[in-house]
Write a protein that holds these residues in place. Structure first.
Motif, PDB file in Angstrom:
ATOM      1  N   TYR A 145      -3.971  -4.915   0.755  1.00 26.95           N
ATOM      2  CA  TYR A 145      -4.357  -5.246   2.129  1.00 26.95           C
ATOM      3  C   TYR A 145      -5.421  -6.350   2.164  1.00 26.95           C
ATOM      4  O   TYR A 145      -5.469  -7.167   3.089  1.00 26.95           O
ATOM      5  N   GLY A 146      -6.268  -6.420   1.132  1.00 25.01           N
ATOM      6  CA  GLY A 146      -7.319  -7.434   1.114  1.00 25.01           C
ATOM      7  C   GLY A 146      -6.787  -8.832   0.929  1.00 25.01           C
ATOM      8  O   GLY A 146      -7.462  -9.816   1.295  1.00 25.01           O
ATOM      9  N   ASP A 147      -5.584  -8.945   0.373  1.00 29.69           N
ATOM     10  CA  ASP A 147      -4.986 -10.261   0.146  1.00 29.69           C
ATOM     11  C   ASP A 147      -4.097 -10.704   1.297  1.00 29.69           C
ATOM     12  O   ASP A 147      -3.618 -11.838   1.320  1.00 29.69           O
ATOM     13  N   PHE A 148      -3.862  -9.801   2.221  1.00 31.90           N
ATOM     14  CA  PHE A 148      -2.906 -10.089   3.294  1.00 31.90           C
ATOM     15  C   PHE A 148      -3.534 -11.037   4.315  1.00 31.90           C
ATOM     16  O   PHE A 148      -4.685 -10.881   4.711  1.00 31.90           O
ATOM     17  N   VAL A 149      -2.758 -12.021   4.748  1.00 33.74           N
ATOM     18  CA  VAL A 149      -3.213 -12.973   5.764  1.00 33.74           C
ATOM     19  C   VAL A 149      -2.641 -12.534   7.117  1.00 33.74           C
ATOM     20  O   VAL A 149      -1.438 -12.631   7.361  1.00 33.74           O
ATOM     21  N   PHE A 150      -3.512 -12.019   7.964  1.00 33.70           N
ATOM     22  CA  PHE A 150      -3.089 -11.578   9.290  1.00 33.70           C
ATOM     23  C   PHE A 150      -2.889 -12.791  10.193  1.00 33.70           C
ATOM     24  O   PHE A 150      -3.715 -13.711  10.208  1.00 33.70           O
ATOM     25  N   LYS A 151      -1.805 -12.787  10.948  1.00 34.63           N
ATOM     26  CA  LYS A 151      -1.558 -13.869  11.894  1.00 34.63           C
ATOM     27  C   LYS A 151      -2.485 -13.725  13.101  1.00 34.63           C
ATOM     28  O   LYS A 151      -3.008 -12.644  13.391  1.00 34.63           O
ATOM     29  N   GLU A 152      -2.680 -14.830  13.806  1.00 38.06           N
ATOM     30  CA  GLU A 152      -3.599 -14.821  14.950  1.00 38.06           C
ATOM     31  C   GLU A 152      -3.159 -13.853  16.038  1.00 38.06           C
ATOM     32  O   GLU A 152      -3.981 -13.324  16.781  1.00 38.06           O
ATOM     33  N   ASN A 153      -1.855 -13.609  16.139  1.00 38.44           N
ATOM     34  CA  ASN A 153      -1.331 -12.743  17.188  1.00 38.44           C
ATOM     35  C   ASN A 153      -1.029 -11.338  16.650  1.00 38.44           C
ATOM     36  O   ASN A 153      -0.123 -10.659  17.114  1.00 38.44           O
ATOM     37  N   SER A 154      -1.784 -10.902  15.657  1.00 36.64           N
ATOM     38  CA  SER A 154      -1.530  -9.619  15.018  1.00 36.64           C
ATOM     39  C   SER A 154      -2.000  -8.441  15.874  1.00 36.64           C
ATOM     40  O   SER A 154      -2.995  -8.533  16.599  1.00 36.64           O
TER      41      SER A 154
ATOM     42  N   ILE B  75      -8.701   5.069   1.052  1.00 35.06           N
ATOM     43  CA  ILE B  75      -8.261   5.070   2.449  1.00 35.06           C
ATOM     44  C   ILE B  75      -9.457   4.851   3.372  1.00 35.06           C
ATOM     45  O   ILE B  75      -9.360   4.166   4.388  1.00 35.06           O
ATOM     46  N   ALA B  76     -10.600   5.424   2.999  1.00 35.37           N
ATOM     47  CA  ALA B  76     -11.817   5.171   3.777  1.00 35.37           C
ATOM     48  C   ALA B  76     -12.175   3.687   3.732  1.00 35.37           C
ATOM     49  O   ALA B  76     -12.569   3.096   4.757  1.00 35.37           O
ATOM     50  N   ASN B  77     -12.033   3.079   2.565  1.00 34.55           N
ATOM     51  CA  ASN B  77     -12.300   1.639   2.442  1.00 34.55           C
ATOM     52  C   ASN B  77     -11.335   0.825   3.297  1.00 34.55           C
ATOM     53  O   ASN B  77     -11.721  -0.174   3.923  1.00 34.55           O
ATOM     54  N   LEU B  78     -10.076   1.249   3.310  1.00 34.13           N
ATOM     55  CA  LEU B  78      -9.075   0.564   4.130  1.00 34.13           C
ATOM     56  C   LEU B  78      -9.449   0.645   5.606  1.00 34.13           C
ATOM     57  O   LEU B  78      -9.409  -0.370   6.319  1.00 34.13           O
ATOM     58  N   ILE B  79      -9.827   1.831   6.075  1.00 30.58           N
ATOM     59  CA  ILE B  79     -10.176   1.991   7.490  1.00 30.58           C
ATOM     60  C   ILE B  79     -11.396   1.148   7.845  1.00 30.58           C
ATOM     61  O   ILE B  79     -11.436   0.499   8.900  1.00 30.58           O
ATOM     62  N   ASN B  80     -12.393   1.146   6.989  1.00 31.18           N
ATOM     63  CA  ASN B  80     -13.570   0.307   7.243  1.00 31.18           C
ATOM     64  C   ASN B  80     -13.197  -1.162   7.331  1.00 31.18           C
ATOM     65  O   ASN B  80     -13.727  -1.908   8.169  1.00 31.18           O
ATOM     66  N   PHE B  81     -12.278  -1.590   6.470  1.00 30.77           N
ATOM     67  CA  PHE B  81     -11.800  -2.969   6.501  1.00 30.77           C
ATOM     68  C   PHE B  81     -11.112  -3.270   7.829  1.00 30.77           C
ATOM     69  O   PHE B  81     -11.379  -4.297   8.478  1.00 30.77           O
ATOM     70  N   LEU B  82     -10.232  -2.384   8.258  1.00 28.20           N
ATOM     71  CA  LEU B  82      -9.488  -2.600   9.504  1.00 28.20           C
ATOM     72  C   LEU B  82     -10.420  -2.596  10.717  1.00 28.20           C
ATOM     73  O   LEU B  82     -10.218  -3.360  11.670  1.00 28.20           O
ATOM     74  N   ASN B  83     -11.428  -1.747  10.681  1.00 29.79           N
ATOM     75  CA  ASN B  83     -12.371  -1.676  11.807  1.00 29.79           C
ATOM     76  C   ASN B  83     -13.165  -2.958  11.978  1.00 29.79           C
ATOM     77  O   ASN B  83     -13.693  -3.221  13.073  1.00 29.79           O
TER      78      ASN B  83
ATOM     79  N   ARG C 185      13.159   0.553   4.221  1.00 30.03           N
ATOM     80  CA  ARG C 185      13.535  -0.172   2.994  1.00 30.03           C
ATOM     81  C   ARG C 185      14.890  -0.861   3.134  1.00 30.03           C
ATOM     82  O   ARG C 185      15.138  -1.898   2.513  1.00 30.03           O
ATOM     83  N   GLU C 186      15.748  -0.270   3.943  1.00 29.57           N
ATOM     84  CA  GLU C 186      17.105  -0.807   4.090  1.00 29.57           C
ATOM     85  C   GLU C 186      17.161  -2.023   5.016  1.00 29.57           C
ATOM     86  O   GLU C 186      18.217  -2.623   5.179  1.00 29.57           O
ATOM     87  N   ILE C 187      16.034  -2.361   5.627  1.00 25.81           N
ATOM     88  CA  ILE C 187      15.991  -3.521   6.533  1.00 25.81           C
ATOM     89  C   ILE C 187      15.204  -4.631   5.845  1.00 25.81           C
ATOM     90  O   ILE C 187      13.981  -4.533   5.673  1.00 25.81           O
ATOM     91  N   SER C 188      15.886  -5.663   5.466  1.00 21.35           N
ATOM     92  CA  SER C 188      15.241  -6.730   4.701  1.00 21.35           C
ATOM     93  C   SER C 188      14.190  -7.475   5.514  1.00 21.35           C
ATOM     94  O   SER C 188      13.263  -8.064   4.952  1.00 21.35           O
ATOM     95  N   GLY C 189      14.302  -7.425   6.841  1.00 21.58           N
ATOM     96  CA  GLY C 189      13.364  -8.147   7.682  1.00 21.58           C
ATOM     97  C   GLY C 189      12.013  -7.465   7.843  1.00 21.58           C
ATOM     98  O   GLY C 189      11.082  -8.052   8.395  1.00 21.58           O
ATOM     99  N   ILE C 190      11.882  -6.209   7.371  1.00 24.13           N
ATOM    100  CA  ILE C 190      10.597  -5.508   7.440  1.00 24.13           C
ATOM    101  C   ILE C 190       9.912  -5.643   6.085  1.00 24.13           C
ATOM    102  O   ILE C 190      10.440  -5.192   5.059  1.00 24.13           O
ATOM    103  N   ALA C 191       8.748  -6.262   6.066  1.00 20.21           N
ATOM    104  CA  ALA C 191       8.001  -6.440   4.812  1.00 20.21           C
ATOM    105  C   ALA C 191       7.231  -5.163   4.498  1.00 20.21           C
ATOM    106  O   ALA C 191       6.441  -4.688   5.313  1.00 20.21           O
ATOM    107  N   LEU C 192       7.481  -4.587   3.314  1.00 17.91           N
ATOM    108  CA  LEU C 192       6.782  -3.384   2.853  1.00 17.91           C
ATOM    109  C   LEU C 192       5.756  -3.772   1.801  1.00 17.91           C
ATOM    110  O   LEU C 192       6.092  -4.414   0.800  1.00 17.91           O
ATOM    111  N   ARG C 193       4.513  -3.378   2.005  1.00 16.97           N
ATOM    112  CA  ARG C 193       3.449  -3.721   1.071  1.00 16.97           C
ATOM    113  C   ARG C 193       2.653  -2.478   0.715  1.00 16.97           C
ATOM    114  O   ARG C 193       2.596  -1.513   1.477  1.00 16.97           O
TER     115      ARG C 193
END
Length: 497
Positions: A111-120, A139-147, A98-106
C-alpha cells in the motif's frame, strides 16, 4: 427503530437466511448491491475506488462491492492479504474478483508504494461488527496511513476499529470515515461522541433483513425515527378550544437573564400550549409582555423569582435563567417539598438541586429533567465516558422514577423502566446558549397537552432537533439562533401533517 447488540445482529442475519430462503452469499450480494447503488447515486464514473478488504464477511462485502462497481464502469483496485484465512463467503467473492482481469488485486504489503489517483475514494471493508479487540500491527499501520490521506474515506457497516456496542480504548486505532454505510440499523457506538466521531455521516442501507425477527427480538434501546414521531404526534381536533390543550407555566428568568424566559415561553407557545403563563420577576414584565404577548405574566418577585405562586392545574417547567440567589434557591426547595405532580426541570433549577442533593428524592415521580453532561455530573457524579454516563443515568432514572433527557449530540431519553431512546435530529448549530431553554418550553407544552411524560420527552426532543435542522438549512449552522429554531417549530408541524 431498535438498536441491537452485535450478537443480535448476527442472529438477525442467521434468522433471515433460515426463514427467508436466502443464502449467506445472497445476503452479501444484497448488501453490496445496496452500497453500490448509493455510490452510483453520489459519485460520477470518473472516480477511482480503492477498497481495503479483510478476511471476514466485511471483507466479503468489500470484494462483492468491487465487482459490482467494476460492472458499473468504475475503476477499482482491491487491497487484501491473500495469505490469510478467509471466511467461506469472503473467499468466494475474492475468487470472483480474481476472475475479472479489470480489477487490480494487490497485497497489503504494497500500500505504501501505491499511487492514488486524484479522484480516488477509499473504502474500508477490513473489519465489521464482530471486532472485539484493538487492532494492532500491520493493519493498525495501514489504518493510520489511510487516515492521513486527503481522499474521501467510506466505511462499510462500521469503521474498522470500532466495536458495535462498546467504548474503545483511548489508544485504539480506528479508521476515520467521512461516510459510513451501515446495514439495516444504527449501532450503539455510532451514537456516542467518543466513538461516533469516527463514523462521519451515517447512511442506513436497507438490506431487507427479516421483519419478523425485528419485531420479536427484544431490545431496550431505540433510535427515534420519523415513524415513531408520527405515532406519538396528536393531530388537533377541529372541535376543540384553548382549554383542550392544557395550561403551561414557565418559571424562569432573573435580572439580566430574561432572554431565557422569553425563549422557553415562545417555544411553549409554538408547541401548541392552550394557555401559557410565565412566572418571572417583575424586572422582566415589559420584556415578556412585548416579546410574548400571548402569554400571561405572573409576578414572582422583584429581580428574581422568590415565590412559586403558579397557575393552578398547569404543568410547570422550571429553570431557565433563574439564577442562583439564595432566595430563589430557598423558594424552589420549599416548592419541591409540597409539589407532587410531574415537572420539567432544567438549568439553574437542576444546579440548585445539585447543591442540595437531599432534594433529589423530592423530584416528583414521572418528572422530566434535561441536564447537559456537566449538569448531570453535578447531580449524580463524574463518569469516565458517555457509555458510563448512560449506565448511571439508567440507574438514577429507575431509582428516582423520573425521565432523564441527557443532552448531547445524540440526546438520550432514559425512562424509569430503563428504556433508552437516542435522538438523531439536530445539528451543531444548536450548540448555543438558549437552545436548552427552548427544549424545556417544548416538552412542558407537550406535557400540558396530555402527552405522557415518556412521549413528551421523546417527541419533544425529536421536534426540537428537527426544528434545528430546518433552521440550519435556512440560516446555516453558524448563523442560526435559538429563536430561529423556535420559529421553525411550525415548519415541523406542517411537515408532520
Amino acid at each position: 427503530m431498535k438498536i441491537f447488540l452485535a450478537s443480535q445482529i448476527k442472529k438477525w442475519d442467521s434468522y433471515t437466511i433460515e426463514n427467508d430462503m436466502v443464502s449467506s452469499l445472497q445476503l452479501i450480494e444484497r448488501a453490496a448491491q445496496s452500497c453500490v447503488n448509493w455510490f452510483f447515486k453520489n459519485f460520477e464514473n470518473n472516480y477511482s475506488f480503492t477498497i481495503f478488504c479483510g478476511c471476514g464477511n466485511n471483507g466479503g462485502d468489500g470484494f462483492a462491492i468491487a465487482r459490482l462497481l467494476y460492472y458499473k464502469g468504475f475503476e477499482v483496485t482491491v487491497f487484501t492479504e491473500e495469505k490469510q484465512g478467509f471466511s467461506e463467503d469472503a473467499l468466494v467473492n475474492l475468487q470472483r474478483c480474481r476472475e475479472i482481469s479489470g480489477i487490480a488485486l494487490r497485497d497489503f504489503e504494497h500500500y505504501g508504494d501505491f499511487v492514488f489517483k486524484e479522484n480516488s475514494i477509499i473504502i474500508d471493508a477490513l473489519f465489521g461488527i464482530g471486532l472485539n479487540r484493538n487492532i494492532e500491527g500491520k493493519i493498525a499501520n495501514l489504518i493510520n496511513f489511510l487516515n492521513n490521506l486527503s481522499f474521501p474515506r467510506i466505511s462499510i457497516d462500521i469503521p474498522s476499529g470500532l466495536m458495535a456496542d462498546k467504548m474503545i480504548d483511548d489508544n485504539a486505532v480506528v479508521f476515520k470515515a467521512d461516510e459510513t454505510l451501515t446495514f439495516q440499523a444504527w449501532k450503539k457506538s455510532m451514537l456516542h461522541p467518543e466513538t461516533g466521531i469516527f463514523c462521519g455521516n451515517i447512511h442506513l442501507i436497507d438490506i431487507f433483513l427479516s421483519d419478523e425477527f425485528n419485531s420479536i427480538e427484544p431490545s431496550a434501546e431505540f433510535v427515534i425515527g420519523e415513524k415513531l414521531s408520527h405515532e406519538i404526534y396528536k393531530i388537533r381536533n377541529e372541535f376543540s378550544h384553548k382549554g383542550t390543550y392544557g395550561k403551561t407555566t414557565i418559571v424562569a428568568g432573573s435580572f439580566g437573564k430574561m432572554g431565557a424566559a422569553v425563549l422557553a415561553t415562545k417555544a411553549a407557545l409554538k408547541s401548541g400550549s392552550g394557555l401559557t403563563f410565565v412566572l418571572a420577576p417583575k424586572c422582566g414584565y415589559e420584556i415578556l409582555q412585548i416579546a410574548c404577548p400571548e402569554a400571561m405574566f405572573i409576578n414572582g418577585g422583584k429581580n428574581e423569582v422568590v415565590n412559586f405562586d403558579f397557575e393552578k392545574n398547569s404543568v410547570i417547567g422550571v429553570g431557565p435563567g433563574l439564577g442562583g440567589s439564595s432566595e430563589t434557591e430557598y423558594a424552589f426547595m420549599e416548592f419541591l417539598k409540597n409539589y407532587d405532580k410531574p415537572l420539567v426541570i432544567d438549568a439553574d433549577a437542576l444546579n440548585t438541586i445539585a447543591d442540595n442533593s437531599i432534594f433529589l428524592k423530592r423530584i416528583p415521580e414521572n418528572s422530566i429533567i434535561t441536564p447537559h453532561p456537566k449538569e448531570f455530573e453535578r447531580l449524580f457524579g463524574k463518569t469516565d465516558n458517555s457509555f458510563e454516563r448512560l449506565n448511571l443515568a439508567q440507574q438514577k432514572a429507575q431509582e428516582l422514577q423520573i425521565f432523564i433527557v441527557l443532552k448531547d449530540h445524540h440526546t438520550q431519553i432514559i425512562t424509569p423502566t430503563n428504556k433508552v431512546y437516542y435522538n438523531v435530529t439536530g445539528n451543531s448549530g444548536m450548540a448555543k446558549g438558549g437552545s436548552g431553554d427552548a427544549l424545556l418550553g417544548i416538552i412542558t407544552a407537550l406535557l400540558a397537552q396530555d402527552y405522557s411524560p415518556e412521549n413528551a420527552a421523546i417527541f419533544g426532543v425529536w421536534l426540537h432537533g428537527k426544528a434545528g435542522d430546518f433552521a440550519a438549512e435556512k440560516f446555516s449552522k453558524e448563523a442560526m439562533m435559538p429563536s430561529d429554531l423556535i420559529d421553525e417549530i411550525g415548519t415541523v408541524f406542517k411537515y408532520l401533517n
